[in-house]
Design a protein around this motif. Sequence first.
Motif, short mmCIF file in Angstrom:
data_model
loop_
_atom_site.label_atom_id
_atom_site.label_comp_id
_atom_site.label_asym_id
_atom_site.label_seq_id
_atom_site.Cartn_x
_atom_site.Cartn_y
_atom_site.Cartn_z
N SER A 158 0.73 -1.22 0.04
CA SER A 158 -0.01 -0.08 -0.13
C SER A 158 1.08 1.20 -0.17
O SER A 158 2.01 1.35 0.75
CB SER A 158 -1.01 0.09 1.30
N PHE A 159 0.39 2.38 -0.79
CA PHE A 159 1.07 3.49 -0.89
C PHE A 159 -0.04 4.85 -0.83
O PHE A 159 -1.12 4.73 -1.56
CB PHE A 159 1.61 3.81 -2.29
N PHE A 160 0.21 5.60 0.30
CA PHE A 160 -1.00 6.45 0.64
C PHE A 160 -0.13 7.71 0.80
O PHE A 160 0.54 7.99 1.42
CB PHE A 160 -1.64 6.14 2.04
N CYS A 161 -0.81 8.84 -0.12
CA CYS A 161 0.17 9.96 -0.04
C CYS A 161 -0.88 11.01 0.24
O CYS A 161 -2.02 11.02 0.09
CB CYS A 161 0.69 10.31 -1.56
N VAL A 162 -0.58 12.24 0.84
CA VAL A 162 -0.94 13.60 0.84
C VAL A 162 -0.84 14.05 -0.43
O VAL A 162 0.22 14.67 -1.05
CB VAL A 162 -0.54 14.27 1.93
N VAL A 191 3.80 5.82 3.55
CA VAL A 191 2.76 6.99 3.58
C VAL A 191 3.82 8.13 3.32
O VAL A 191 5.03 8.43 3.76
CB VAL A 191 2.45 7.28 5.05
N PHE A 192 3.33 9.04 2.34
CA PHE A 192 4.34 10.22 1.88
C PHE A 192 3.34 11.44 1.20
O PHE A 192 2.47 11.30 1.31
CB PHE A 192 5.31 9.54 0.79
N VAL A 193 4.17 12.35 0.97
CA VAL A 193 3.58 13.54 0.50
C VAL A 193 3.87 13.64 -1.03
O VAL A 193 5.28 13.41 -1.37
CB VAL A 193 4.34 14.98 1.22
N GLN A 194 2.97 13.91 -1.97
CA GLN A 194 3.01 13.87 -3.29
C GLN A 194 4.30 14.63 -3.98
O GLN A 194 5.07 14.14 -4.61
CB GLN A 194 1.78 14.45 -3.88
N SER A 195 4.26 15.89 -3.36
CA SER A 195 5.21 17.05 -3.83
C SER A 195 6.75 16.51 -3.60
O SER A 195 7.59 16.96 -4.12
CB SER A 195 5.10 18.30 -3.67
N HIS A 196 6.76 15.53 -2.41
CA HIS A 196 8.30 15.01 -2.37
C HIS A 196 8.82 14.14 -3.22
O HIS A 196 9.96 13.79 -3.12
CB HIS A 196 8.12 14.40 -0.73
N ALA A 202 8.85 8.93 1.59
CA ALA A 202 9.06 9.77 0.19
C ALA A 202 10.40 8.89 -0.33
O ALA A 202 10.37 8.79 -1.72
CB ALA A 202 9.58 11.10 0.35
N GLU A 203 11.40 8.54 0.38
CA GLU A 203 12.34 7.63 0.06
C GLU A 203 11.93 6.24 -0.61
O GLU A 203 12.66 6.02 -1.66
CB GLU A 203 13.51 7.30 1.30
N ARG A 204 10.99 5.76 -0.06
CA ARG A 204 10.51 4.35 -0.52
C ARG A 204 9.77 4.59 -1.85
O ARG A 204 9.92 3.98 -2.84
CB ARG A 204 9.53 3.57 0.71
N ALA A 205 8.76 5.86 -1.67
CA ALA A 205 8.01 5.91 -2.93
C ALA A 205 8.76 6.32 -3.89
O ALA A 205 8.51 6.06 -5.09
CB ALA A 205 6.96 7.00 -2.54
N ASN A 206 9.93 7.01 -3.79
CA ASN A 206 10.70 7.56 -4.87
C ASN A 206 11.50 6.38 -5.51
O ASN A 206 11.71 6.18 -6.97
CB ASN A 206 11.94 8.47 -4.30
#
Length: 342
Positions: A43-47, A85-90, A317-321
């Motif tokens: 699961s990826f959940f972003c703001v 969990v991360f922020v979209q713009s990051h 953000a590191e994982r999402a990136n």
Amino acid sequence: MSDNSVGKRKRVLSGVQPSGNLTVGNYVGALRQWAREQYNFESFFCVVDLHAITVPYDPLALREKTREVAALYLACGIDPEVSTVFVQSHVSAHAELTWLLNGITPLGWLNRMTQFKDKSAKQQVDSVSMGLLDYPVLMAADILLYQADAVPVGEDQKQHLELTRDIAQRFNHLFGDTFTIPDPMIPPTGARIMGLDNPTAKMSKSETGSEYHAVYLLDPPNRARKKVMRAVTDSGREIRFSRDPERAGVNNLLELYEALTAQSREDIEQQFDGKGYGDLKKAVAEAVVDMLGPIQQRYEDLTRDSSYIDNLLARGAERANEVASATLKTVRERMGFLEPLR
């Protein structure tokens, strides 16, 4: 092509804008479902803060609400050890893929989006931003970057997800199998909680017309009770689920009660047989307050140290990136871009 090989858990991605105040509707229609399903999916959940600037906004409020929404994700049961969990713009790949997808998305597809028509109608023509029109392409980029197999969405976002599928299929046709085609995940109950003051319109976290429109997740108990007790009903007496537009207010309260208590409709109707709307409102109000209590306590605990949320978002953000960059690299290669020397 998806990087989810056979045997791996399927992926989900979803997000909420850091604008307005998260509501009970957001919880029962989205956040609760995310918390339940996070163990069944990667699961990826972003703001989604980039989405929030498509309409007029306050920069200071944006920053504050970004942290607040992230903390509420956790308070509602999202486990950062299980979900990203991360922020979209990051993750800059969101903005870059949006531009690349713009190159293959027909303008006619965007002009058909109902939400753009509705939101732009509330603004003067000269003040409607290009970002508002392009909002669905950014949403498509959010989803496709992570090769999401499923996207938890409310009924109002189904059209945008259908556009995402169309964009992915068009890209795959033009440049080869690249993107996973995502499916919607819509909860069986509570997917569309309506406004307490206007049961014909979805409960919105950004509605400012009435202070009794929505119960917010951070409303104190007395405030939450007062809002429910002021909910619009009708002149009838029978407390039953109904699709009759004239009974939309009572039906909305019943569906909220159903979502919060997990009782069957038959049991709920029996519970209120022979009772009045006041009894229904009191029961709904108590169910709402009982739900909010643990969330608010958890939120208070999480936000005592402001650095905790920032550090958690940095790790996310590191994982999402890692995932997003791999997808973006494939997209750039297939679209014919020359990669810079490293």
